[in-house]
Design a protein around this motif. Sequence first.
Motif, short mmCIF file in Angstrom:
data_model
loop_
_atom_site.label_atom_id
_atom_site.label_comp_id
_atom_site.label_asym_id
_atom_site.label_seq_id
_atom_site.Cartn_x
_atom_site.Cartn_y
_atom_site.Cartn_z
N GLY A 29 7.47 8.77 -1.02
CA GLY A 29 8.38 9.67 -0.34
C GLY A 29 7.90 10.48 0.66
N ARG A 30 6.62 11.10 0.45
CA ARG A 30 6.08 11.95 1.35
C ARG A 30 5.58 10.86 2.55
NH1 ARG A 30 4.00 14.29 -3.59
NH2 ARG A 30 2.26 13.39 -3.40
N LEU A 31 5.03 9.75 2.17
CA LEU A 31 4.40 9.10 3.42
C LEU A 31 5.37 8.66 4.19
CD1 LEU A 31 2.25 6.79 0.97
CD2 LEU A 31 1.31 8.30 2.84
N LEU A 32 6.56 8.26 3.56
CA LEU A 32 7.82 7.64 4.48
C LEU A 32 8.36 8.89 5.46
CD1 LEU A 32 9.36 5.19 2.10
CD2 LEU A 32 7.77 4.72 4.19
N VAL A 33 8.23 10.09 4.92
CA VAL A 33 8.59 11.21 5.47
C VAL A 33 7.85 11.46 6.81
CG1 VAL A 33 9.26 13.61 5.56
CG2 VAL A 33 10.22 12.38 3.87
N ILE A 34 6.50 11.44 6.55
CA ILE A 34 5.60 11.54 7.54
C ILE A 34 5.76 10.42 8.67
CG2 ILE A 34 3.07 11.77 8.29
CD1 ILE A 34 2.85 12.82 5.50
N TYR A 35 5.77 9.42 8.42
CA TYR A 35 6.03 8.09 9.20
C TYR A 35 7.09 8.24 10.00
CZ TYR A 35 5.63 3.27 10.78
OH TYR A 35 5.62 2.26 11.73
N GLN A 36 8.23 8.71 9.17
CA GLN A 36 9.48 8.72 10.03
C GLN A 36 9.42 10.03 11.09
OE1 GLN A 36 13.09 10.30 7.74
NE2 GLN A 36 14.35 9.02 9.15
N GLN A 37 8.69 10.91 11.03
CA GLN A 37 8.63 12.06 11.96
C GLN A 37 7.86 11.40 13.18
OE1 GLN A 37 6.25 14.79 9.96
NE2 GLN A 37 8.45 15.88 9.02
N ILE A 38 6.96 10.57 12.76
CA ILE A 38 5.79 9.84 13.73
C ILE A 38 6.96 9.14 14.80
CG2 ILE A 38 4.11 8.45 14.30
CD1 ILE A 38 2.69 9.53 11.79
N LEU A 39 7.76 8.11 14.04
CA LEU A 39 8.43 7.30 14.55
C LEU A 39 9.40 7.81 15.67
CD1 LEU A 39 9.12 4.44 12.02
CD2 LEU A 39 7.92 4.18 14.07
N GLN A 40 9.93 8.97 15.08
CA GLN A 40 10.99 9.93 15.92
C GLN A 40 10.30 10.50 16.83
OE1 GLN A 40 12.84 11.82 12.94
NE2 GLN A 40 14.31 10.23 12.63
N THR A 54 -4.21 10.45 5.27
CA THR A 54 -5.21 9.37 5.15
C THR A 54 -4.94 8.18 4.81
OG1 THR A 54 -6.92 11.20 4.50
CG2 THR A 54 -7.50 9.07 3.93
N GLU A 55 -3.75 8.24 3.90
CA GLU A 55 -3.20 6.69 3.52
C GLU A 55 -2.51 5.96 4.53
OE1 GLU A 55 -3.04 4.05 0.78
OE2 GLU A 55 -3.66 5.93 0.11
N LEU A 56 -1.72 6.84 5.49
CA LEU A 56 -1.10 6.25 6.39
C LEU A 56 -2.13 5.78 7.65
CD1 LEU A 56 1.86 8.92 7.17
CD2 LEU A 56 2.11 6.46 6.45
N ILE A 57 -3.13 6.46 7.94
CA ILE A 57 -4.16 5.79 8.86
C ILE A 57 -4.65 4.56 8.27
CG2 ILE A 57 -6.46 6.26 9.60
CD1 ILE A 57 -5.52 9.34 9.95
N LEU A 58 -5.41 4.66 6.95
CA LEU A 58 -5.96 3.45 6.13
C LEU A 58 -4.90 2.28 6.20
CD1 LEU A 58 -7.97 4.99 3.38
CD2 LEU A 58 -8.65 4.30 5.53
N SER A 59 -3.57 2.33 6.08
CA SER A 59 -2.70 1.61 6.05
C SER A 59 -2.66 0.73 7.39
CB SER A 59 -1.22 1.89 5.60
OG SER A 59 -0.64 2.63 6.82
N GLY A 60 -2.96 1.49 8.69
CA GLY A 60 -3.03 0.82 9.79
C GLY A 60 -1.76 1.09 10.47
N LEU A 61 -0.83 1.63 9.82
CA LEU A 61 0.45 2.24 10.52
C LEU A 61 0.48 3.06 11.44
CD1 LEU A 61 3.17 2.14 7.44
CD2 LEU A 61 3.22 0.54 9.55
N ARG A 94 0.78 -1.20 0.02
CA ARG A 94 -0.11 -0.05 -0.01
C ARG A 94 0.78 1.23 0.00
NH1 ARG A 94 -5.47 0.57 1.33
NH2 ARG A 94 -6.06 2.75 1.47
N LEU A 95 1.97 1.27 0.82
CA LEU A 95 2.94 2.44 0.64
C LEU A 95 3.40 2.61 -0.56
CD1 LEU A 95 4.51 2.17 4.43
CD2 LEU A 95 2.50 3.67 3.68
N ASN A 96 3.96 1.37 -1.18
CA ASN A 96 4.62 1.40 -2.43
C ASN A 96 3.86 1.45 -3.76
OD1 ASN A 96 7.13 1.14 -1.26
ND2 ASN A 96 7.03 -1.11 -1.21
N TYR A 97 2.41 1.62 -3.60
CA TYR A 97 1.73 1.71 -4.48
C TYR A 97 1.70 2.82 -5.63
CZ TYR A 97 -2.69 2.13 -7.11
OH TYR A 97 -3.72 2.23 -8.23
N ASN A 98 1.94 4.08 -4.93
CA ASN A 98 2.30 5.40 -5.69
C ASN A 98 3.47 5.91 -5.33
OD1 ASN A 98 2.16 8.26 -6.44
ND2 ASN A 98 0.19 8.21 -6.37
#
Length: 179
Positions: A144-155, A168-175, A135-139
């Motif tokens: 890149g934008r998804l992973l930057v946001i997710y990295q901020q959250i992880l940090q 919305t995509e990160l929420i729907l992914s369940g991450l 799902r993250l790799n689909y587009n």
Amino acid sequence: MDAEYNRLTFAIFGVATPSDLIQDKNRTPFNIGKAIELHGFQFDEAQPLVKGLAIYTDNATEILKEILKWTGGQPFLTQKICDLVQTTSQENPNKSLTIPTGMEGFWVESLVQAKIIHKWESQDEPEHLRTIRDRLNYNEQRKGRLLVIYQQILQGAEVIVNDTQEHTELILSGLVVKN
């Protein structure tokens, strides 16, 4: 239009953004849909799982608490780890688990590391983590934008939800979950 069909009910479950479902932006059949925000299991909601775990271990309540710490209450992962507890117990000669009091957290962490995280691609049955990855790799443009946001959250950065397609995509992914 035909009363004979009024007895039928259909339900379709899944996750999608509205743009995933709309081919023609000027004409869409999905304008009657309603988003339903779901939350993970809370401990009291997951109590029925204690009965199942109690078959295999004497400290089922503590084991479930530790499982919920790992999953954040996400239903699929919670049930998957409970199933791993059952499977692991069946590998023992007496078909049960003896986990010393106070060691439940360490035991669940070890189970998750060994059966879910370590070599995760080959152990992802039933498939869950690969679905999230795909799902993250689909587009490629949005990845890149998804992973930057997710990295901020992880940090530990506070990310204000602004209902962008990436959020919305990160929420729907369940991450991530929206708090």
